[in-house]
Design a protein around this motif. Sequence first.
Motif, short mmCIF file in Angstrom:
data_model
loop_
_atom_site.label_atom_id
_atom_site.label_comp_id
_atom_site.label_asym_id
_atom_site.label_seq_id
_atom_site.Cartn_x
_atom_site.Cartn_y
_atom_site.Cartn_z
N LEU A 40 0.82 -1.20 0.00
CA LEU A 40 0.00 0.00 0.00
C LEU A 40 0.85 1.25 0.00
N GLY A 41 0.42 2.26 -0.73
CA GLY A 41 1.15 3.52 -0.77
C GLY A 41 0.33 4.67 -0.21
N LEU A 42 0.97 5.49 0.58
CA LEU A 42 0.41 6.77 1.00
C LEU A 42 0.98 7.80 0.04
N VAL A 43 0.12 8.39 -0.76
CA VAL A 43 0.56 9.29 -1.82
C VAL A 43 -0.07 10.65 -1.58
N GLY A 44 0.71 11.69 -1.78
CA GLY A 44 0.16 13.03 -1.61
C GLY A 44 1.26 14.06 -1.62
N PRO A 45 0.88 15.33 -1.76
CA PRO A 45 1.90 16.38 -1.86
C PRO A 45 2.74 16.51 -0.60
N SER A 46 3.85 17.19 -0.74
CA SER A 46 4.72 17.45 0.41
C SER A 46 3.91 18.15 1.50
N GLY A 47 4.04 17.66 2.72
CA GLY A 47 3.32 18.27 3.84
C GLY A 47 1.93 17.69 4.07
N SER A 48 1.54 16.68 3.27
CA SER A 48 0.18 16.15 3.41
C SER A 48 0.01 15.20 4.59
N GLY A 49 1.13 14.79 5.21
CA GLY A 49 1.02 13.98 6.42
C GLY A 49 1.51 12.55 6.30
N LYS A 50 2.17 12.23 5.19
CA LYS A 50 2.59 10.85 4.94
C LYS A 50 3.56 10.34 6.01
N THR A 51 4.62 11.10 6.24
CA THR A 51 5.62 10.67 7.22
C THR A 51 5.03 10.64 8.63
N THR A 52 4.20 11.62 8.93
CA THR A 52 3.55 11.66 10.24
C THR A 52 2.74 10.38 10.47
N LEU A 53 2.03 9.96 9.43
CA LEU A 53 1.22 8.75 9.53
C LEU A 53 2.09 7.50 9.68
N LEU A 54 3.15 7.42 8.89
CA LEU A 54 4.07 6.27 9.02
C LEU A 54 4.66 6.22 10.42
N ASN A 55 5.01 7.38 10.97
CA ASN A 55 5.61 7.40 12.30
C ASN A 55 4.65 6.86 13.37
N ILE A 56 3.37 7.14 13.20
CA ILE A 56 2.40 6.63 14.18
C ILE A 56 2.21 5.12 13.99
N ILE A 57 2.08 4.69 12.73
CA ILE A 57 1.94 3.25 12.47
C ILE A 57 3.18 2.50 12.98
N GLY A 58 4.35 3.14 12.86
CA GLY A 58 5.60 2.53 13.32
C GLY A 58 5.84 2.69 14.81
#
Length: 230
Positions: A40-58
């Motif tokens: 699965l990919g989290l796709v979206g513009p810079s600042g959309s929250g992708k890394t923030t979401l990965l950090n919580i899942i991790g």
Amino acid sequence: MEEKEEIIRLTGLVKRFPVGNGFFTALNQIDLSIKKGEFLGLVGPSGSGKTTLLNIIGTLDTPTEGEALVLNRSVASLTPKESAALRNRSIGFIFQSYNLLPVYTVYENVEFALLLQKNSKEERRRAVTDALEWVGLADKAQSRPSQLSGGESQRVAIARAMVKRPAIVLADEPSANLDAKNSHTILQTMRKLNEELDTTFIFATHDEKVMQYLKRTIHLEDGKVRTEEL
Ligand SMILES: Nc1ncnc2c1ncn2[C@@H]1O[C@H](COP(=O)(O)OP(=O)(O)OP(=O)(O)O)[C@@H](O)[C@H]1O
Ligand SMILES: [Mg+2]
């Protein structure tokens, strides 16, 4: 088709960061269910929250509101020791910068991920050898990171993330530093591991090359899920 086990469930997930006198909402009411074996990919513009979401899942960060269940554990309820144990056992990370330790060999860099586990030296040797074979680097086991190309370094990072055979692998812009050919090789390797070991892969990316390999894409925009394409 058999129903796969749900391994991640996000419900009304909100993440706010304090900034100045107020706060910034990086994730805004995310609801998402992820099953075992997804790619699965989290796709979206810079600042959309992708890394923030990965950090919580991790389990590297916690939600401000809502719930994040990872392998049936609520991320907010874990003590630092419990989240470290969960990561050690069940979650592999692949970062944009490979984070390889320069003084160690390729073999030792991969073995490092196992040192916190109670394996025998022989078990470790087998696991590291398998992992280096998965990524096609068995012949580079004794090389140092400075002697590797970018693509090879990224493959070592994949081997290190996979050597524990974790349930979940999180990859943040894994192809950012790679040329097209290396990106395809690496994505094919990850898809193969996804198929063979049923490992769940979750990517944060805006790379078209990554997107074509995804089985499912989640579009993020301003901290919200925009649409979902199956
Ligand atoms: N620790 C923090 N404190 C304040 N704001 C933060 C913090 N971490 C992230 N943010 C903000 O939250 C938003 C989402 O950041 P995030 O890193 O998740 O984006 P991203 O989608 O990964 O972007 P990129 O594609 O550039 O990596 C950004 O606006 C960022 O500035
Ligand atoms: Mg990011």
